[in-house]
Design a protein around this motif. Structure first.
Motif, mmCIF file in Angstrom:
data_model
loop_
_atom_site.group_PDB
_atom_site.id
_atom_site.type_symbol
_atom_site.label_atom_id
_atom_site.label_comp_id
_atom_site.label_asym_id
_atom_site.label_seq_id
_atom_site.Cartn_x
_atom_site.Cartn_y
_atom_site.Cartn_z
ATOM 1 N N PHE A 15 -22.913 3.816 -0.817
ATOM 2 C CA PHE A 15 -21.788 4.563 -1.375
ATOM 3 C C PHE A 15 -20.551 3.668 -1.519
ATOM 4 C CE2 PHE A 15 -23.660 8.649 0.593
ATOM 5 C CZ PHE A 15 -24.317 8.958 -0.574
ATOM 6 N N TYR A 16 -20.272 2.903 -0.457
ATOM 7 C CA TYR A 16 -19.062 2.073 -0.443
ATOM 8 C C TYR A 16 -19.086 1.044 -1.575
ATOM 9 C CZ TYR A 16 -15.585 -1.326 1.081
ATOM 10 O OH TYR A 16 -14.527 -2.189 1.120
ATOM 11 N N ASN A 17 -20.194 0.325 -1.707
ATOM 12 C CA ASN A 17 -20.266 -0.707 -2.742
ATOM 13 C C ASN A 17 -20.313 -0.109 -4.143
ATOM 14 O OD1 ASN A 17 -20.587 -3.632 -1.605
ATOM 15 N ND2 ASN A 17 -21.733 -2.316 -0.199
ATOM 16 N N THR A 18 -20.914 1.076 -4.276
ATOM 17 C CA THR A 18 -20.924 1.747 -5.575
ATOM 18 C C THR A 18 -19.507 2.137 -5.982
ATOM 19 O OG1 THR A 18 -23.152 2.623 -5.200
ATOM 20 C CG2 THR A 18 -21.810 3.718 -6.875
ATOM 21 N N ILE A 19 -18.780 2.779 -5.054
ATOM 22 C CA ILE A 19 -17.413 3.215 -5.338
ATOM 23 C C ILE A 19 -16.501 2.009 -5.566
ATOM 24 C CG2 ILE A 19 -15.395 4.390 -4.368
ATOM 25 C CD1 ILE A 19 -17.431 6.220 -2.866
ATOM 26 N N LYS A 20 -16.641 0.998 -4.703
ATOM 27 C CA LYS A 20 -15.808 -0.203 -4.827
ATOM 28 C C LYS A 20 -16.037 -0.903 -6.159
ATOM 29 C CE LYS A 20 -16.716 -4.074 -2.654
ATOM 30 N NZ LYS A 20 -16.870 -5.170 -1.660
ATOM 31 N N THR A 21 -17.301 -1.071 -6.540
ATOM 32 C CA THR A 21 -17.618 -1.752 -7.797
ATOM 33 C C THR A 21 -17.153 -0.932 -8.997
ATOM 34 O OG1 THR A 21 -19.571 -2.700 -6.713
ATOM 35 C CG2 THR A 21 -19.452 -2.889 -9.108
ATOM 36 N N PHE A 22 -17.228 0.407 -8.867
ATOM 37 C CA PHE A 22 -16.748 1.287 -9.931
ATOM 38 C C PHE A 22 -15.242 1.111 -10.121
ATOM 39 C CE2 PHE A 22 -15.044 5.532 -11.133
ATOM 40 C CZ PHE A 22 -15.585 5.608 -12.406
ATOM 41 N N ILE A 23 -14.500 1.055 -9.007
ATOM 42 C CA ILE A 23 -13.044 0.852 -9.092
ATOM 43 C C ILE A 23 -12.733 -0.514 -9.694
ATOM 44 C CG2 ILE A 23 -10.912 0.641 -7.739
ATOM 45 C CD1 ILE A 23 -12.139 2.555 -5.692
ATOM 46 N N GLY A 31 -14.414 -1.954 -11.865
ATOM 47 C CA GLY A 31 -14.894 -2.020 -13.242
ATOM 48 C C GLY A 31 -16.062 -2.965 -13.410
ATOM 49 N N GLY A 32 -16.812 -3.186 -12.316
ATOM 50 C CA GLY A 32 -17.977 -4.058 -12.362
ATOM 51 C C GLY A 32 -17.674 -5.505 -12.031
ATOM 52 N N ASN A 33 -16.399 -5.851 -11.885
ATOM 53 C CA ASN A 33 -16.008 -7.225 -11.567
ATOM 54 C C ASN A 33 -15.858 -7.374 -10.052
ATOM 55 O OD1 ASN A 33 -14.986 -9.801 -11.430
ATOM 56 N ND2 ASN A 33 -12.974 -9.282 -12.284
ATOM 57 N N THR A 34 -16.905 -7.851 -9.380
ATOM 58 C CA THR A 34 -16.903 -7.925 -7.912
ATOM 59 C C THR A 34 -15.979 -8.997 -7.358
ATOM 60 O OG1 THR A 34 -18.827 -9.406 -7.943
ATOM 61 C CG2 THR A 34 -19.259 -7.038 -7.745
ATOM 62 N N THR A 35 -15.401 -9.833 -8.235
ATOM 63 C CA THR A 35 -14.478 -10.876 -7.760
ATOM 64 C C THR A 35 -13.022 -10.406 -7.795
ATOM 65 O OG1 THR A 35 -14.235 -11.846 -9.978
ATOM 66 C CG2 THR A 35 -16.024 -12.694 -8.585
ATOM 67 N N MET A 36 -12.789 -9.152 -8.214
ATOM 68 C CA MET A 36 -11.414 -8.641 -8.306
ATOM 69 C C MET A 36 -10.982 -8.037 -6.974
ATOM 70 S SD MET A 36 -9.816 -5.710 -10.821
ATOM 71 C CE MET A 36 -10.321 -4.333 -9.809
ATOM 72 N N PRO A 37 -9.925 -8.549 -6.323
ATOM 73 C CA PRO A 37 -9.451 -7.970 -5.059
ATOM 74 C C PRO A 37 -8.910 -6.564 -5.273
ATOM 75 C CG PRO A 37 -8.520 -10.171 -5.446
ATOM 76 C CD PRO A 37 -9.143 -9.733 -6.718
ATOM 77 N N LEU A 38 -9.164 -5.671 -4.310
ATOM 78 C CA LEU A 38 -8.700 -4.292 -4.422
ATOM 79 C C LEU A 38 -7.432 -4.028 -3.624
ATOM 80 C CD1 LEU A 38 -11.972 -2.154 -4.259
ATOM 81 C CD2 LEU A 38 -10.678 -2.874 -6.253
ATOM 82 N N GLY A 39 -7.258 -4.717 -2.516
ATOM 83 C CA GLY A 39 -6.126 -4.445 -1.647
ATOM 84 C C GLY A 39 -6.478 -3.434 -0.570
ATOM 85 N N PRO A 40 -5.693 -3.353 0.506
ATOM 86 C CA PRO A 40 -5.998 -2.493 1.654
ATOM 87 C C PRO A 40 -6.151 -1.018 1.301
ATOM 88 C CG PRO A 40 -4.237 -4.032 2.180
ATOM 89 C CD PRO A 40 -4.479 -4.158 0.713
ATOM 90 N N THR A 41 -5.255 -0.486 0.451
ATOM 91 C CA THR A 41 -5.281 0.946 0.138
ATOM 92 C C THR A 41 -6.570 1.358 -0.539
ATOM 93 O OG1 THR A 41 -2.870 0.957 -0.104
ATOM 94 C CG2 THR A 41 -4.080 2.819 -1.042
ATOM 95 N N MET A 42 -6.992 0.622 -1.546
ATOM 96 C CA MET A 42 -8.215 0.991 -2.272
ATOM 97 C C MET A 42 -9.454 0.754 -1.426
ATOM 98 S SD MET A 42 -6.951 2.279 -4.844
ATOM 99 C CE MET A 42 -8.485 2.706 -5.674
ATOM 100 N N HIS A 43 -9.434 -0.270 -0.561
ATOM 101 C CA HIS A 43 -10.556 -0.466 0.361
ATOM 102 C C HIS A 43 -10.681 0.724 1.302
ATOM 103 C CE1 HIS A 43 -10.680 -5.097 -0.203
ATOM 104 N NE2 HIS A 43 -11.739 -4.548 -0.761
ATOM 105 N N MET A 44 -9.559 1.202 1.835
ATOM 106 C CA MET A 44 -9.581 2.350 2.736
ATOM 107 C C MET A 44 -10.034 3.608 2.017
ATOM 108 S SD MET A 44 -6.371 2.022 5.383
ATOM 109 C CE MET A 44 -7.052 3.325 6.407
ATOM 110 N N LEU A 45 -9.604 3.790 0.783
ATOM 111 C CA LEU A 45 -9.999 4.960 0.006
ATOM 112 C C LEU A 45 -11.502 4.968 -0.252
ATOM 113 C CD1 LEU A 45 -9.166 7.478 -1.575
ATOM 114 C CD2 LEU A 45 -8.806 6.021 -3.582
#
Length: 323
Positions: free
Chosen positions: A103-111, A113-127
Protein backbone atom coordinates in the motif's frame (compact mmCIF):
# COMPACT_ATOMS: atom_id res chain seq x y z
CA UNK A 1 -3.54 11.60 -0.76
CA UNK A 2 -3.17 14.68 -2.99
CA UNK A 3 -5.53 14.10 -5.90
CA UNK A 4 -4.08 17.01 -7.82
CA UNK A 5 -1.02 14.93 -8.58
CA UNK A 6 -2.89 12.92 -11.20
CA UNK A 7 -4.87 14.03 -14.24
CA UNK A 8 -8.02 12.75 -15.92
CA UNK A 9 -11.37 11.21 -15.01
CA UNK A 10 -12.03 9.11 -11.85
CA UNK A 11 -11.70 5.93 -13.89
CA UNK A 12 -8.36 7.16 -15.21
CA UNK A 13 -7.21 7.91 -11.64
CA UNK A 14 -8.21 4.42 -10.55
CA UNK A 15 -6.34 2.91 -13.49
CA UNK A 16 -3.26 5.00 -12.76
CA UNK A 17 -3.30 4.03 -9.08
CA UNK A 18 -3.49 0.31 -9.77
CA UNK A 19 -0.79 0.66 -12.43
CA UNK A 20 1.61 1.44 -9.56
CA UNK A 21 0.80 -1.74 -7.59
CA UNK A 22 3.81 -4.06 -7.58
CA UNK A 23 3.52 -7.53 -6.03
CA UNK A 24 7.27 -7.45 -5.31
CA UNK A 25 6.64 -5.13 -2.36
CA UNK A 26 3.99 -7.51 -1.00
CA UNK A 27 6.29 -10.55 -1.25
CA UNK A 28 9.27 -8.68 0.19
CA UNK A 29 7.20 -7.33 3.10
CA UNK A 30 5.82 -10.78 3.91
CA UNK A 31 9.36 -12.20 3.83
CA UNK A 32 10.64 -9.58 6.26
CA UNK A 33 7.70 -9.92 8.64
CA UNK A 34 7.87 -13.72 8.79
CA UNK A 35 11.66 -13.76 9.28
CA UNK A 36 11.58 -11.33 12.21
CA UNK A 37 8.61 -13.08 13.82
CA UNK A 38 10.19 -16.53 13.77
CA UNK A 39 13.35 -15.18 15.40
CA UNK A 40 11.83 -12.86 18.00
CA UNK A 41 8.33 -14.14 18.90
CA UNK A 42 9.22 -15.02 22.56
CA UNK A 43 10.01 -11.37 23.24
CA UNK A 44 6.68 -10.35 21.72
CA UNK A 45 4.85 -12.81 23.98
CA UNK A 46 6.64 -11.43 27.08
CA UNK A 47 5.87 -7.85 26.02
CA UNK A 48 2.15 -8.63 25.80
CA UNK A 49 2.10 -10.30 29.22
CA UNK A 50 3.83 -7.29 30.76
CA UNK A 51 1.47 -4.88 29.00
CA UNK A 52 -1.74 -6.48 30.34
CA UNK A 53 -0.39 -6.95 33.88
CA UNK A 54 -2.42 -4.34 35.77
CA UNK A 55 -1.70 -5.88 39.20
CA UNK A 56 -5.40 -6.61 39.76
CA UNK A 57 -5.99 -9.69 37.61
CA UNK A 58 -4.99 -12.89 39.41
CA UNK A 59 -4.96 -15.01 36.25
CA UNK A 60 -2.12 -12.97 34.73
CA UNK A 61 1.29 -14.18 36.01
CA UNK A 62 3.70 -11.79 37.71
CA UNK A 63 7.28 -11.43 36.45
CA UNK A 64 10.12 -9.49 38.07
CA UNK A 65 11.80 -8.58 34.80
CA UNK A 66 12.61 -9.69 31.27
CA UNK A 67 14.99 -12.48 32.35
CA UNK A 68 12.58 -13.66 35.04
CA UNK A 69 9.73 -13.78 32.54
CA UNK A 70 11.74 -15.82 30.05
CA UNK A 71 12.93 -18.40 32.59
CA UNK A 72 9.52 -18.65 34.32
CA UNK A 73 7.65 -19.26 31.06
CA UNK A 74 10.24 -21.80 29.92
CA UNK A 75 10.10 -23.63 33.27
CA UNK A 76 6.31 -23.65 33.60
CA UNK A 77 5.19 -23.94 29.98
CA UNK A 78 8.24 -25.34 28.18
CA UNK A 79 9.76 -24.22 24.91
CA UNK A 80 6.33 -24.31 23.25
CA UNK A 81 5.13 -21.83 25.86
CA UNK A 82 7.54 -19.25 24.45
CA UNK A 83 5.91 -19.67 21.05
CA UNK A 84 2.25 -19.49 22.07
CA UNK A 85 0.43 -17.38 19.51
CA UNK A 86 3.21 -17.73 16.95
CA UNK A 87 0.87 -18.91 14.15
CA UNK A 88 -1.38 -15.82 14.15
CA UNK A 89 1.74 -13.72 14.76
CA UNK A 90 3.30 -15.08 11.58
CA UNK A 91 0.06 -14.54 9.68
CA UNK A 92 -0.42 -11.12 11.22
CA UNK A 93 3.15 -9.90 10.88
CA UNK A 94 3.63 -11.33 7.40
CA UNK A 95 0.34 -10.04 6.03
CA UNK A 96 0.64 -6.69 7.83
CA UNK A 97 4.14 -5.93 6.59
CA UNK A 98 3.34 -7.24 3.12
CA UNK A 99 0.16 -5.18 2.79
CA UNK A 100 1.75 -2.15 4.43
CA UNK A 101 4.75 -2.06 2.12
CA UNK A 102 2.53 -2.69 -0.93
CA UNK A 103 0.00 0.00 0.00
CA UNK A 104 2.73 2.45 1.02
CA UNK A 105 4.79 2.08 -2.15
CA UNK A 106 1.68 2.16 -4.34
CA UNK A 107 0.44 5.39 -2.73
CA UNK A 108 3.92 6.93 -2.65
CA UNK A 109 4.60 6.12 -6.31
CA UNK A 110 1.15 7.44 -7.26
CA UNK A 111 1.90 10.75 -5.52
CA UNK A 112 5.28 10.85 -7.27
CA UNK A 113 3.56 10.31 -10.61
CA UNK A 114 5.66 7.20 -11.21
CA UNK A 115 8.98 8.99 -10.71
CA UNK A 116 10.56 7.11 -7.77
CA UNK A 117 13.53 9.51 -7.68
CA UNK A 118 11.33 12.50 -6.72
CA UNK A 119 11.58 13.41 -2.99
CA UNK A 120 8.21 13.79 -1.25
CA UNK A 121 9.15 15.45 2.02
CA UNK A 122 8.10 14.54 5.60
CA UNK A 123 4.42 15.51 5.27
CA UNK A 124 3.67 13.40 2.21
CA UNK A 125 5.67 10.46 3.59
CA UNK A 126 3.58 10.58 6.78
CA UNK A 127 0.35 10.86 4.80
CA UNK A 128 1.19 7.85 2.62
CA UNK A 129 2.23 5.82 5.67
CA UNK A 130 -0.93 6.77 7.63
CA UNK A 131 -3.20 5.77 4.75
CA UNK A 132 -1.31 2.48 4.39
CA UNK A 133 -1.54 1.78 8.13
CA UNK A 134 -5.30 2.37 8.24
CA UNK A 135 -5.95 0.04 5.29
CA UNK A 136 -3.67 -2.64 6.74
CA UNK A 137 -5.23 -2.53 10.22
CA UNK A 138 -8.73 -2.79 8.77
CA UNK A 139 -7.76 -6.06 7.10
CA UNK A 140 -5.61 -7.59 9.88
CA UNK A 141 -7.10 -6.55 13.26
CA UNK A 142 -8.86 -9.94 13.86
CA UNK A 143 -5.51 -11.73 13.52
CA UNK A 144 -3.95 -9.48 16.18
CA UNK A 145 -6.84 -10.13 18.59
CA UNK A 146 -6.28 -13.88 18.22
CA UNK A 147 -2.52 -13.50 18.64
CA UNK A 148 -2.94 -11.52 21.85
CA UNK A 149 -5.33 -14.02 23.39
CA UNK A 150 -3.23 -17.05 22.49
CA UNK A 151 -0.18 -15.34 24.01
CA UNK A 152 -2.16 -14.82 27.23
CA UNK A 153 -3.08 -18.47 27.75
CA UNK A 154 -0.68 -18.85 30.63
CA UNK A 155 -1.57 -22.14 32.33
CA UNK A 156 -2.94 -25.59 31.69
CA UNK A 157 -6.46 -24.62 32.70
CA UNK A 158 -6.72 -21.74 30.25
CA UNK A 159 -4.76 -23.35 27.44
CA UNK A 160 -7.82 -25.36 26.39
CA UNK A 161 -9.85 -22.19 25.87
CA UNK A 162 -8.46 -21.69 22.37
CA UNK A 163 -6.94 -24.68 20.60
CA UNK A 164 -5.36 -22.67 17.82
CA UNK A 165 -5.76 -19.77 15.44
CA UNK A 166 -8.82 -21.00 13.51
CA UNK A 167 -10.57 -22.20 16.68
CA UNK A 168 -9.88 -18.85 18.36
CA UNK A 169 -11.29 -16.91 15.40
CA UNK A 170 -14.43 -19.06 15.40
CA UNK A 171 -14.90 -18.86 19.19
CA UNK A 172 -14.42 -15.10 19.37
CA UNK A 173 -16.87 -14.57 16.52
CA UNK A 174 -19.38 -16.99 18.08
CA UNK A 175 -19.22 -15.48 21.57
CA UNK A 176 -18.52 -11.80 20.82
CA UNK A 177 -19.40 -11.27 17.18
CA UNK A 178 -17.57 -9.00 14.75
CA UNK A 179 -17.06 -6.50 17.58
CA UNK A 180 -14.91 -9.05 19.42
CA UNK A 181 -12.67 -9.49 16.39
CA UNK A 182 -12.15 -5.73 16.25
CA UNK A 183 -11.33 -5.13 19.90
CA UNK A 184 -8.49 -2.65 20.15
CA UNK A 185 -9.29 -1.23 16.72
CA UNK A 186 -9.72 2.36 17.96
CA UNK A 187 -6.33 2.56 19.74
CA UNK A 188 -4.93 0.63 16.80
CA UNK A 189 -6.11 3.41 14.49
CA UNK A 190 -4.50 5.92 16.81
CA UNK A 191 -1.39 3.78 16.52
CA UNK A 192 -1.31 4.40 12.77
CA UNK A 193 0.74 7.42 13.85
CA UNK A 194 3.47 4.96 14.94
CA UNK A 195 3.93 3.66 11.41
CA UNK A 196 3.63 7.15 9.96
CA UNK A 197 6.39 8.50 12.22
CA UNK A 198 8.58 5.44 11.62
CA UNK A 199 8.27 5.46 7.82
CA UNK A 200 8.64 9.22 7.58
CA UNK A 201 11.84 9.08 9.65
CA UNK A 202 13.19 6.07 7.74
CA UNK A 203 12.50 7.59 4.32
CA UNK A 204 13.89 11.00 5.27
CA UNK A 205 17.08 9.41 6.63
CA UNK A 206 17.57 7.38 3.44
CA UNK A 207 16.82 10.37 1.19
CA UNK A 208 19.10 12.73 3.11
CA UNK A 209 21.92 10.19 3.05
CA UNK A 210 21.64 9.58 -0.69
CA UNK A 211 21.37 13.30 -1.40
CA UNK A 212 24.48 13.84 0.71
CA UNK A 213 26.23 11.28 -1.50
CA UNK A 214 24.74 13.04 -4.59
CA UNK A 215 22.92 9.85 -5.66
CA UNK A 216 19.26 9.21 -6.64
CA UNK A 217 17.12 8.79 -3.52
CA UNK A 218 16.08 5.24 -4.50
CA UNK A 219 19.72 4.03 -4.67
CA UNK A 220 20.28 0.74 -2.82
CA UNK A 221 22.18 1.13 0.46
CA UNK A 222 24.59 -1.10 2.33
CA UNK A 223 23.35 -3.57 4.96
CA UNK A 224 24.76 -1.53 7.86
CA UNK A 225 23.02 1.61 6.59
CA UNK A 226 19.62 -0.07 6.33
CA UNK A 227 20.06 -1.49 9.84
CA UNK A 228 21.07 1.87 11.33
CA UNK A 229 18.23 3.85 9.73
CA UNK A 230 15.66 1.18 10.65
CA UNK A 231 16.81 1.16 14.29
CA UNK A 232 16.76 4.96 14.62
CA UNK A 233 13.32 5.31 13.04
CA UNK A 234 11.87 2.55 15.24
CA UNK A 235 13.25 4.02 18.47
CA UNK A 236 11.77 7.42 17.69
CA UNK A 237 8.36 5.98 16.76
CA UNK A 238 8.24 3.60 19.74
CA UNK A 239 9.12 6.30 22.27
CA UNK A 240 6.40 8.56 20.88
CA UNK A 241 3.52 6.07 20.62
CA UNK A 242 4.04 3.15 23.06
CA UNK A 243 1.06 3.90 25.40
CA UNK A 244 -1.49 3.07 22.69
CA UNK A 245 -0.01 -0.45 22.45
CA UNK A 246 -0.65 -1.03 26.17
CA UNK A 247 -4.25 0.17 25.84
CA UNK A 248 -4.78 -1.95 22.74
CA UNK A 249 -3.39 -5.12 24.36
CA UNK A 250 -5.57 -4.63 27.45
CA UNK A 251 -8.70 -4.17 25.36
CA UNK A 252 -7.91 -7.41 23.52
CA UNK A 253 -7.18 -9.33 26.74
CA UNK A 254 -10.05 -11.68 27.69
CA UNK A 255 -9.11 -11.83 31.40
CA UNK A 256 -10.33 -8.30 32.10
CA UNK A 257 -13.20 -6.31 30.63
CA UNK A 258 -13.28 -2.61 29.86
CA UNK A 259 -16.31 -0.74 28.55
CA UNK A 260 -14.17 0.95 25.91
CA UNK A 261 -10.92 2.70 25.10
CA UNK A 262 -11.54 5.68 27.40
CA UNK A 263 -12.51 3.36 30.29
CA UNK A 264 -9.24 1.45 29.83
CA UNK A 265 -7.24 4.70 29.83
CA UNK A 266 -9.00 5.97 32.97
CA UNK A 267 -8.54 2.70 34.89
CA UNK A 268 -4.89 2.43 33.91
CA UNK A 269 -4.24 6.00 35.03
CA UNK A 270 -6.24 5.57 38.25
CA UNK A 271 -4.56 2.38 39.46
CA UNK A 272 -1.08 2.61 37.91
CA UNK A 273 -0.45 6.22 36.91
CA UNK A 274 1.82 7.20 34.02
CA UNK A 275 4.14 4.15 34.43
CA UNK A 276 1.16 1.89 33.64
CA UNK A 277 1.14 3.15 30.07
CA UNK A 278 4.77 2.08 29.63
CA UNK A 279 4.60 -1.45 31.05
CA UNK A 280 6.52 -3.86 28.85
CA UNK A 281 8.49 -1.04 27.19
CA UNK A 282 11.85 -2.71 27.86
CA UNK A 283 10.64 -6.02 26.42
CA UNK A 284 9.02 -4.17 23.54
CA UNK A 285 12.15 -2.24 22.58
CA UNK A 286 14.28 -5.36 23.00
CA UNK A 287 12.04 -7.02 20.45
CA UNK A 288 10.79 -4.33 18.07
CA UNK A 289 14.11 -2.65 17.33
CA UNK A 290 15.90 -5.82 16.11
CA UNK A 291 12.61 -7.01 14.53
CA UNK A 292 12.37 -3.77 12.59
CA UNK A 293 16.00 -4.05 11.54
CA UNK A 294 15.50 -7.62 10.31
CA UNK A 295 12.21 -6.79 8.57
CA UNK A 296 13.51 -3.74 6.74
CA UNK A 297 16.80 -5.40 5.78
CA UNK A 298 15.02 -8.46 4.33
CA UNK A 299 12.40 -6.26 2.65
CA UNK A 300 14.91 -3.91 1.02
CA UNK A 301 17.08 -6.72 -0.33
CA UNK A 302 14.20 -8.90 -1.55
CA UNK A 303 12.32 -5.98 -3.13
CA UNK A 304 15.44 -4.62 -4.88
CA UNK A 305 16.28 -8.09 -6.18
CA UNK A 306 12.75 -8.74 -7.47
CA UNK A 307 12.31 -5.28 -8.99
CA UNK A 308 15.72 -5.51 -10.71
CA UNK A 309 14.73 -8.95 -12.01
CA UNK A 310 11.51 -7.49 -13.41
CA UNK A 311 13.45 -4.68 -15.15
CA UNK A 312 15.84 -7.20 -16.70
CA UNK A 313 12.91 -9.28 -17.98
CA UNK A 314 11.20 -6.23 -19.48
CA UNK A 315 14.46 -5.10 -21.08
CA UNK A 316 15.09 -8.57 -22.55
CA UNK A 317 11.51 -8.68 -23.90
CA UNK A 318 11.86 -5.24 -25.50
CA UNK A 319 15.13 -6.25 -27.15
CA UNK A 320 13.64 -9.46 -28.50
CA UNK A 321 10.63 -7.57 -29.90
CA UNK A 322 12.89 -5.09 -31.67
CA UNK A 323 14.71 -7.94 -33.38
Amino acid sequence: MNASTAQGSPSKLKFNLFAHVKYEHLVAGISGGVASTLILHPLDLIKIRFAVNDGRTATVPQYRGLGSAFTTIFRQEGFRGLYKGVTPNIWGSGSSWGLYFMFYNTIKTFIQGGNTTMPLGPTMHMLAAAESGALTLLLTNPIWVVKTRLCLQCDAASSAEYRGMVHALAQIYKEEGVRGLYRGFVPGMLGVSHGAIQFMTYEELKNAYNEYRKLPIDTKLATSEYLAFAAISKLIAAAATYPYQVVRARLQDHHHRYSGTWDCIKQTWRYEGAPGFYKGLQASLTRVVPACMITFLVYENVSHYMLDHRKRQLLARDLSEKK
